[in-house]
Design a protein around this motif. Structure first.
Motif, PDB file in Angstrom:
ATOM      1  N   MET A   1      15.176  15.049   3.043  1.00  0.00           N
ATOM      2  CA  MET A   1      15.223  13.601   2.928  1.00  0.00           C
ATOM      3  C   MET A   1      16.581  13.176   2.367  1.00  0.00           C
ATOM      4  N   ARG A   2      17.269  12.284   3.119  1.00  0.00           N
ATOM      5  CA  ARG A   2      18.565  11.770   2.682  1.00  0.00           C
ATOM      6  C   ARG A   2      18.445  10.285   2.356  1.00  0.00           C
ATOM      7  N   ALA A   3      19.152   9.863   1.318  1.00  0.00           N
ATOM      8  CA  ALA A   3      19.076   8.466   0.905  1.00  0.00           C
ATOM      9  C   ALA A   3      19.462   7.518   2.031  1.00  0.00           C
ATOM     10  N   ASP A   4      20.501   7.865   2.783  1.00  0.00           N
ATOM     11  CA  ASP A   4      21.010   6.935   3.791  1.00  0.00           C
ATOM     12  C   ASP A   4      20.155   6.847   5.052  1.00  0.00           C
ATOM     13  N   THR A   5      19.126   7.702   5.174  1.00  0.00           N
ATOM     14  CA  THR A   5      18.210   7.597   6.311  1.00  0.00           C
ATOM     15  C   THR A   5      16.764   7.412   5.836  1.00  0.00           C
ATOM     16  N   THR A   6      16.624   6.907   4.629  1.00  0.00           N
ATOM     17  CA  THR A   6      15.300   6.711   4.029  1.00  0.00           C
ATOM     18  C   THR A   6      15.086   5.244   3.684  1.00  0.00           C
ATOM     19  N   THR A   7      13.871   4.776   3.902  1.00  0.00           N
ATOM     20  CA  THR A   7      13.508   3.425   3.483  1.00  0.00           C
ATOM     21  C   THR A   7      12.284   3.459   2.581  1.00  0.00           C
ATOM     22  N   LEU A   8      12.274   2.589   1.597  1.00  0.00           N
ATOM     23  CA  LEU A   8      11.092   2.342   0.777  1.00  0.00           C
ATOM     24  C   LEU A   8      10.509   1.024   1.265  1.00  0.00           C
ATOM     25  N   ILE A   9       9.309   1.073   1.824  1.00  0.00           N
ATOM     26  CA  ILE A   9       8.646  -0.142   2.304  1.00  0.00           C
ATOM     27  C   ILE A   9       7.592  -0.553   1.276  1.00  0.00           C
ATOM     28  N   MET A  10       7.736  -1.774   0.784  1.00  0.00           N
ATOM     29  CA  MET A  10       6.833  -2.296  -0.247  1.00  0.00           C
ATOM     30  C   MET A  10       5.913  -3.347   0.363  1.00  0.00           C
ATOM     31  N   ILE A  11       4.622  -3.126   0.174  1.00  0.00           N
ATOM     32  CA  ILE A  11       3.600  -3.975   0.793  1.00  0.00           C
ATOM     33  C   ILE A  11       2.746  -4.647  -0.279  1.00  0.00           C
ATOM     34  N   GLY A  12       2.606  -5.974  -0.147  1.00  0.00           N
ATOM     35  CA  GLY A  12       1.664  -6.706  -0.995  1.00  0.00           C
ATOM     36  C   GLY A  12       2.168  -7.124  -2.355  1.00  0.00           C
ATOM     37  N   TYR A  13       3.457  -7.088  -2.590  1.00  0.00           N
ATOM     38  CA  TYR A  13       3.987  -7.435  -3.920  1.00  0.00           C
ATOM     39  C   TYR A  13       4.121  -8.957  -4.054  1.00  0.00           C
ATOM     40  N   GLN A  14       2.965  -9.601  -4.056  1.00  0.00           N
ATOM     41  CA  GLN A  14       2.891 -11.053  -4.122  1.00  0.00           C
ATOM     42  C   GLN A  14       1.940 -11.466  -5.240  1.00  0.00           C
ATOM     43  N   ASN A  15       2.090 -12.697  -5.686  1.00  0.00           N
ATOM     44  CA  ASN A  15       1.327 -13.166  -6.844  1.00  0.00           C
ATOM     45  C   ASN A  15      -0.180 -13.089  -6.647  1.00  0.00           C
ATOM     46  N   ASP A  16      -0.670 -13.302  -5.436  1.00  0.00           N
ATOM     47  CA  ASP A  16      -2.120 -13.273  -5.244  1.00  0.00           C
ATOM     48  C   ASP A  16      -2.724 -11.903  -5.532  1.00  0.00           C
ATOM     49  N   TYR A  17      -1.925 -10.853  -5.491  1.00  0.00           N
ATOM     50  CA  TYR A  17      -2.387  -9.528  -5.915  1.00  0.00           C
ATOM     51  C   TYR A  17      -1.982  -9.198  -7.352  1.00  0.00           C
ATOM     52  N   PHE A  18      -0.730  -9.424  -7.702  1.00  0.00           N
ATOM     53  CA  PHE A  18      -0.206  -8.866  -8.952  1.00  0.00           C
ATOM     54  C   PHE A  18      -0.160  -9.812 -10.141  1.00  0.00           C
ATOM     55  N   ALA A  19      -0.158 -11.115  -9.929  1.00  0.00           N
ATOM     56  CA  ALA A  19      -0.151 -12.046 -11.059  1.00  0.00           C
ATOM     57  C   ALA A  19      -1.491 -11.971 -11.780  1.00  0.00           C
ATOM     58  N   LYS A  20      -1.477 -12.195 -13.082  1.00  0.00           N
ATOM     59  CA  LYS A  20      -2.714 -12.117 -13.877  1.00  0.00           C
ATOM     60  C   LYS A  20      -3.780 -13.072 -13.350  1.00  0.00           C
ATOM     61  N   ASP A  21      -3.358 -14.207 -12.787  1.00  0.00           N
ATOM     62  CA  ASP A  21      -4.308 -15.177 -12.242  1.00  0.00           C
ATOM     63  C   ASP A  21      -4.350 -15.151 -10.721  1.00  0.00           C
ATOM     64  N   GLY A  22      -3.874 -14.068 -10.119  1.00  0.00           N
ATOM     65  CA  GLY A  22      -3.850 -13.956  -8.667  1.00  0.00           C
ATOM     66  C   GLY A  22      -5.244 -13.990  -8.064  1.00  0.00           C
ATOM     67  N   ILE A  23      -5.377 -14.666  -6.927  1.00  0.00           N
ATOM     68  CA  ILE A  23      -6.676 -14.825  -6.272  1.00  0.00           C
ATOM     69  C   ILE A  23      -7.335 -13.481  -5.970  1.00  0.00           C
ATOM     70  N   LEU A  24      -6.539 -12.480  -5.590  1.00  0.00           N
ATOM     71  CA  LEU A  24      -7.086 -11.167  -5.226  1.00  0.00           C
ATOM     72  C   LEU A  24      -6.756 -10.085  -6.247  1.00  0.00           C
ATOM     73  N   ARG A  25      -6.386 -10.499  -7.444  1.00  0.00           N
ATOM     74  CA  ARG A  25      -6.062  -9.531  -8.505  1.00  0.00           C
ATOM     75  C   ARG A  25      -7.224  -8.557  -8.735  1.00  0.00           C
ATOM     76  N   SER A  26      -8.448  -9.041  -8.648  1.00  0.00           N
ATOM     77  CA  SER A  26      -9.608  -8.186  -8.929  1.00  0.00           C
ATOM     78  C   SER A  26      -9.717  -7.013  -7.966  1.00  0.00           C
ATOM     79  N   VAL A  27      -9.116  -7.135  -6.780  1.00  0.00           N
ATOM     80  CA  VAL A  27      -9.181  -6.053  -5.790  1.00  0.00           C
ATOM     81  C   VAL A  27      -8.478  -4.799  -6.306  1.00  0.00           C
ATOM     82  N   ILE A  28      -7.380  -4.986  -7.062  1.00  0.00           N
ATOM     83  CA  ILE A  28      -6.594  -3.848  -7.551  1.00  0.00           C
ATOM     84  C   ILE A  28      -6.472  -3.854  -9.075  1.00  0.00           C
TER      85      ILE A  28
END
Length: 197
Positions: A1-28
């Motif tokens: 694995m080389r840095a220049d041919t690698t991607t980190l894909i981040m999914i779902g990093y939005q307030n509805d999941y991660f904020a303390k009052d997020g609508i879907l916080r309870s899911v995770i």
């Protein structure tokens, strides 16, 4: 694995999941803080490398007309009013926003698979990506769907076990132990960092 041919894909990093009052916080709820802490640790380590960092937010119109007879989590999203475009809940969490230009946002995700209806594959091809590394939520849904799609498109796929979260600890463990190894490499974020820095 080389840095220049690698991607980190981040999914779902939005307030509805991660904020303390997020609508879907309870899911995770049980894993949200762990995932966020490990994500930030990873981003700090990668921000001065050549790893392509990509965020793929999910967004819907006010009436969810894009969803035709949704079931499962997409039905729950519609019923709860989550991820409406221009809402506070749909916004990228402030912790990620701090990395600004280091993270490319690929819009258009309206379902489980981050490749569907987006330019994600084009972005990866243009950047000569060979290794796709996945982080975020929810493990059994968007992470699995996107990981399989990446595999089917010929990318080497890696899932960060400690930077993803399922709906339950048992689900997370099952996917990391039994499902992902069928088509992907499972590792923790420290192992990933050590390979590309």
């Amino acid at each position: 694995m080389r840095a220049d041919t690698t991607t980190l894909i981040m999914i779902g990093y939005q307030n509805d999941y991660f904020a303390k009052d997020g609508i879907l916080r309870s899911v995770i709820e049980s894993d949200a803080d762990r995932v966020l802490a490990n994500t930030l640790d990873t981003l700090h380590a990668l921000q001065h490398t050549k790893v392509l960092m990509v965020s793929t937010p999910i967004l819907f119109t006010d009436d969810y007309h894009e969803l035709i007879e949704p079931v499962g989590i997409l039905a729950a999203i519609k019923e709860s009013g989550a991820f409406k475009k221009n809402s506070t809940g749909s916004q990228t969490i402030v912790e990620l926003a701090k990395f600004g230009e280091h993270i490319i946002e690929v819009p258009g995700k309206r379902g489980l698979n981050a490749f569907a209806q987006t330019d994600l594959e084009q972005v990866l091809r243009e950047n000569h990506i060979e290794d796709v590394v996945l982080a975020g939520v929810v493990t059994s849904i968007c992470i699995d769907s996107t990981a399989r799609a990446a595999h089917e498109r010929g990318f080497r796929v890696h899932v960060l076990a400690d930077v993803t979260a399922g709906r339950t600890d048992m689900e997370q463990q099952f996917y990391c132990d039994e499902i992902f190894p069928l088509y992907a490499n499972v590792m923790n974020h420290q192992a990933f960092i050590s390979k590309v820095t």
